[in-house]
Design a protein around this motif. Structure first.
Motif, PDB file in Angstrom:
ATOM      1  N   SER A 259      30.710  34.630  32.659  1.00  0.00           N
ATOM      2  CA  SER A 259      30.102  35.842  32.572  1.00  0.00           C
ATOM      3  C   SER A 259      30.620  36.705  33.824  1.00  0.00           C
ATOM      4  O   SER A 259      31.250  36.198  34.439  1.00  0.00           O
ATOM      5  CB  SER A 259      28.581  35.528  32.423  1.00  0.00           C
ATOM      6  OG  SER A 259      28.182  34.961  33.495  1.00  0.00           O
ATOM      7  N   SER A 260      30.023  37.963  33.797  1.00  0.00           N
ATOM      8  CA  SER A 260      30.467  38.852  34.997  1.00  0.00           C
ATOM      9  C   SER A 260      29.929  38.246  36.251  1.00  0.00           C
ATOM     10  O   SER A 260      28.936  37.452  36.403  1.00  0.00           O
ATOM     11  CB  SER A 260      29.607  40.171  34.685  1.00  0.00           C
ATOM     12  OG  SER A 260      30.013  40.700  33.461  1.00  0.00           O
ATOM     13  N   GLU A 388      34.309  44.579  40.543  1.00  0.00           N
ATOM     14  CA  GLU A 388      34.658  44.196  39.218  1.00  0.00           C
ATOM     15  C   GLU A 388      36.147  45.013  39.628  1.00  0.00           C
ATOM     16  O   GLU A 388      36.611  45.918  40.047  1.00  0.00           O
ATOM     17  CB  GLU A 388      34.181  44.898  38.127  1.00  0.00           C
ATOM     18  CG  GLU A 388      32.727  44.359  37.701  1.00  0.00           C
ATOM     19  CD  GLU A 388      32.873  43.048  36.843  1.00  0.00           C
ATOM     20  OE1 GLU A 388      34.340  42.362  36.786  1.00  0.00           O
ATOM     21  OE2 GLU A 388      31.989  42.553  36.251  1.00  0.00           O
ATOM     22  N   TYR A 390      38.732  45.675  36.751  1.00  0.00           N
ATOM     23  CA  TYR A 390      39.294  45.732  35.049  1.00  0.00           C
ATOM     24  C   TYR A 390      40.826  46.230  34.813  1.00  0.00           C
ATOM     25  O   TYR A 390      41.285  47.153  35.361  1.00  0.00           O
ATOM     26  CB  TYR A 390      38.307  46.743  34.434  1.00  0.00           C
ATOM     27  CG  TYR A 390      36.896  46.481  34.241  1.00  0.00           C
ATOM     28  CD1 TYR A 390      36.559  45.233  34.189  1.00  0.00           C
ATOM     29  CD2 TYR A 390      35.965  47.376  34.021  1.00  0.00           C
ATOM     30  CE1 TYR A 390      35.228  44.650  34.133  1.00  0.00           C
ATOM     31  CE2 TYR A 390      34.608  46.956  33.862  1.00  0.00           C
ATOM     32  CZ  TYR A 390      34.310  45.526  33.896  1.00  0.00           C
ATOM     33  OH  TYR A 390      32.910  45.143  33.818  1.00  0.00           O
ATOM     34  N   THR A 415      39.157  40.509  37.075  1.00  0.00           N
ATOM     35  CA  THR A 415      37.906  39.972  36.690  1.00  0.00           C
ATOM     36  C   THR A 415      37.691  40.087  35.228  1.00  0.00           C
ATOM     37  O   THR A 415      36.633  39.525  34.657  1.00  0.00           O
ATOM     38  CB  THR A 415      36.581  40.407  37.479  1.00  0.00           C
ATOM     39  OG1 THR A 415      36.565  41.760  37.290  1.00  0.00           O
ATOM     40  CG2 THR A 415      36.967  40.163  39.100  1.00  0.00           C
ATOM     41  N   GLY A 416      38.110  40.937  34.445  1.00  0.00           N
ATOM     42  CA  GLY A 416      37.834  41.121  33.177  1.00  0.00           C
ATOM     43  C   GLY A 416      39.271  42.092  32.484  1.00  0.00           C
ATOM     44  O   GLY A 416      39.682  42.862  33.178  1.00  0.00           O
ATOM     45  N   LEU A 440      41.315  34.732  31.301  1.00  0.00           N
ATOM     46  CA  LEU A 440      40.537  35.886  31.574  1.00  0.00           C
ATOM     47  C   LEU A 440      39.462  36.416  30.488  1.00  0.00           C
ATOM     48  O   LEU A 440      39.762  36.244  29.319  1.00  0.00           O
ATOM     49  CB  LEU A 440      41.243  37.396  32.091  1.00  0.00           C
ATOM     50  CG  LEU A 440      42.219  37.022  33.257  1.00  0.00           C
ATOM     51  CD1 LEU A 440      42.940  38.114  33.599  1.00  0.00           C
ATOM     52  CD2 LEU A 440      41.182  36.713  34.456  1.00  0.00           C
ATOM     53  N   PRO A 441      38.264  36.775  30.834  1.00  0.00           N
ATOM     54  CA  PRO A 441      37.191  37.165  29.823  1.00  0.00           C
ATOM     55  C   PRO A 441      37.709  38.729  29.127  1.00  0.00           C
ATOM     56  O   PRO A 441      38.152  39.392  30.184  1.00  0.00           O
ATOM     57  CB  PRO A 441      35.986  37.261  30.436  1.00  0.00           C
ATOM     58  CG  PRO A 441      36.369  37.419  32.105  1.00  0.00           C
ATOM     59  CD  PRO A 441      37.483  36.778  32.207  1.00  0.00           C
ATOM     60  N   ARG A 443      36.149  41.877  28.289  1.00  0.00           N
ATOM     61  CA  ARG A 443      34.933  42.620  28.470  1.00  0.00           C
ATOM     62  C   ARG A 443      34.832  43.677  27.466  1.00  0.00           C
ATOM     63  O   ARG A 443      33.793  43.568  26.772  1.00  0.00           O
ATOM     64  CB  ARG A 443      34.970  43.151  29.830  1.00  0.00           C
ATOM     65  CG  ARG A 443      34.892  42.113  30.898  1.00  0.00           C
ATOM     66  CD  ARG A 443      33.718  41.263  30.655  1.00  0.00           C
ATOM     67  NE  ARG A 443      33.712  40.091  31.625  1.00  0.00           N
ATOM     68  CZ  ARG A 443      33.648  40.141  33.061  1.00  0.00           C
ATOM     69  NH1 ARG A 443      33.357  41.352  33.692  1.00  0.00           N
ATOM     70  NH2 ARG A 443      33.663  38.953  33.785  1.00  0.00           N
TER      71      ARG A 443
END
Length: 468
Positions: A259-260, A388, A390, A415-416, A440-441, A443
């Motif tokens: 998660s974040s 973050e 992105y 991070t996303g 990587l997630p 988002r």
């Protein structure tokens, strides 16, 4: 006698020398007017009357009557008035009989299927039939059926008003991902049609289909290997169940990243990066819209001082969203703009800061170094910033987005991921490839140009939308 009669007959027929004989004894009356009263003349009279009565036709007699002059002393005006008066009396007598006797003539049948007059609507009272039926229907017609929606837009609006919001969101997501579903889901249906067993040939065809859907080679091989393992264990043998097993494997693959990260500082700083043309500035505006809707105070930092009109574009978005924009003139040092922006955010008690950066080709080392400088500047101003990073990726680029994600992640620690333009491509399978190969997630996904078309990513809903 005969000679006289022959001379007399043409005169009577022509009507020029003698008046036409009248019916019902009119010829006898004419013969009686002769002055000679001898027996011979009396016989001639009788013979003439008989011939006139038997040989002359009724039509000729009627014509002679009309052409004959009226007797002397007749008042023509009085006769005409008398005939007119008689006709009027007969007309009034027939009218009176119609009004008194219902058997004079049939009543006209009432017309059906004709709407009521406006007077009925103005009175405010509607007939009983109209109270139960919203539309007038003729008794001869079948009962009216509910109207179908004329377009998909009207039907969607009506369903969204009566169903939970989550179902409406999933329906729109499914529509936006229609091209990817056409390439992937329909391809799987055609592949499994008529197959009885899962054999090597079927798995090879499945592998080819997944690669052409831009899942990537590594991701495709991992999915095929998972299916082979289930077949070896006898957990899977029916091709009709193969699609559901693929869905489960894809959902598990997309849910792997954590998660974040936890935000320890205030304000929350988000740095947005990506190559040229992926939609970074528009994505920042949509993210800021989410915060503004949630009641958070937002500040935008225009650190893209290289691209023409980039600062003006972010200013317009700030005005629409009601967010402040920190900027400098074009060509300024982006790191200096970020320093000023974070200082203003701390003094103005801002909740979230979004940093817009210039587009960078991931193969240009010096430009990547400039992004590293921006990140270091943010960390000096706020030790935990940026909270973050992105990376915005264009789904239409396919497998090229995977190499972009790898290089940006190595340089800046992404991070996303945010995957945009999914509504305009059949390469939506790249979402699985980029997540699987970078770790990587994912988002957010962009499925349209509207402010609400940037959606928080949900793995299960996404897979359901592309596989049907």
């Amino acid at each position: 006698m005969r000679k006289w009669f022959k001379k007399k007959k043409p005169a009577k027929v022509s009507g020029e020398e003698a008046p036409a004989p009248e019916t019902n004894g009119a010829a006898v009356s004419e013969v009686e007017t002769l002055e000679d009263s001898s027996p011979l003349q009396e016989g001639m009279k009788a013979e003439t009357a008989r011939v006139a009565a038997t040989e002359l036709s009724p039509e000729l007699t009627s014509l002679d009557q009309e052409l004959s002059p009226p007797p002397p002393g007749t008042d023509l005006t009085a006769e005409a008035d008398s005939e007119a008066e008689t006709g009027r009396r007969r007309w009034f007598r027939r009218k009176k009989l119609r009004q008194v006797s219902p058997e004079v003539g049939p009543e006209p049948e009432p017309l059906t299927g004709i709407p009521e007059t406006p007077a009925t609507e103005e009175s405010g009272q509607l007939p009983d039939e109209m109270e139960s039926e919203p539309v007038l229907v003729s008794p001869l017609e079948p009962e009216a059926e509910p109207l179908a929606f004329e377009s998909e837009t009207e039907g969607e609006a009506a369903v969204a008003a009566t169903t939970p919001n989550k179902k409406g969101v999933f329906r729109r997501l499914r529509e936006r991902l229609g091209r990817t579903r056409e390439a992937l889901a329909h391809g799987l249906d055609r592949l499994f049609l008529g197959k009885k067993v899962i054999d090597a040939e079927l798995l090879e065809d499945l592998e080819e289909l997944l690669i052409t859907a831009d899942l990537g080679v590594d991701t495709t091989l991992a999915l095929i290997e998972a299916v082979r393992e289930k077949v070896r264990r006898k957990e899977l043998s029916d091709p009709s169940r193969l699609k559901s097993h693929l869905k489960a494997e894809m959902v598990a693959l997309l849910q792997t990243p954590a998660s974040s990260p936890v935000v320890n500082g205030h304000p929350r700083v988000v740095m947005v990066i990506g190559v040229n043309g992926v939609g970074k500035t528009t994505t920042i505006a949509k993210l800021a819209h989410f915060d503004r809707t949630a009641g958070r105070k937002v500040l935008l930092v225009a650190a893209d001082t290289f691209r023409a009109a980039a600062i003006e574009q972010l200013e317009i978005w700030g005005q629409r969203l009601g967010a402040e924009v920190i900027k400098q003139k074009s060509g300024s040092d982006p790191a200096a703009v970020v320093f000023d922006g974070l200082a203003a955010a701390q003094s103005r008690q801002v909740d979230t800061v979004y940093i817009d950066t210039a587009g960078r080709l991931h193969t240009k080392v010096n430009l990547m170094e400039e992004l590293k400088k921006i990140k270091r500047t943010a960390t000096r101003q706020i030790p935990t910033a940026p909270h973050e990073v992105y990376l915005v990726l264009d789904a239409t680029t396919g497998q090229n987005s995977i190499s972009q994600a790898r290089m940006f992640h190595e340089a800046l620690g992404v991070t996303g991921l945010i995957l945009t333009k999914l509504d305009g491509t059949a390469k939506g399978g790249v979402a699985l490839g980029v997540v699987k190969e970078t770790g990587l997630p994912l988002r957010y996904i962009g499925v349209g140009e509207g402010m609400e078309e940037l959606r928080a990513f949900e793995a299960e809903a996404f897979i359901d939308a592309i596989l049907g």
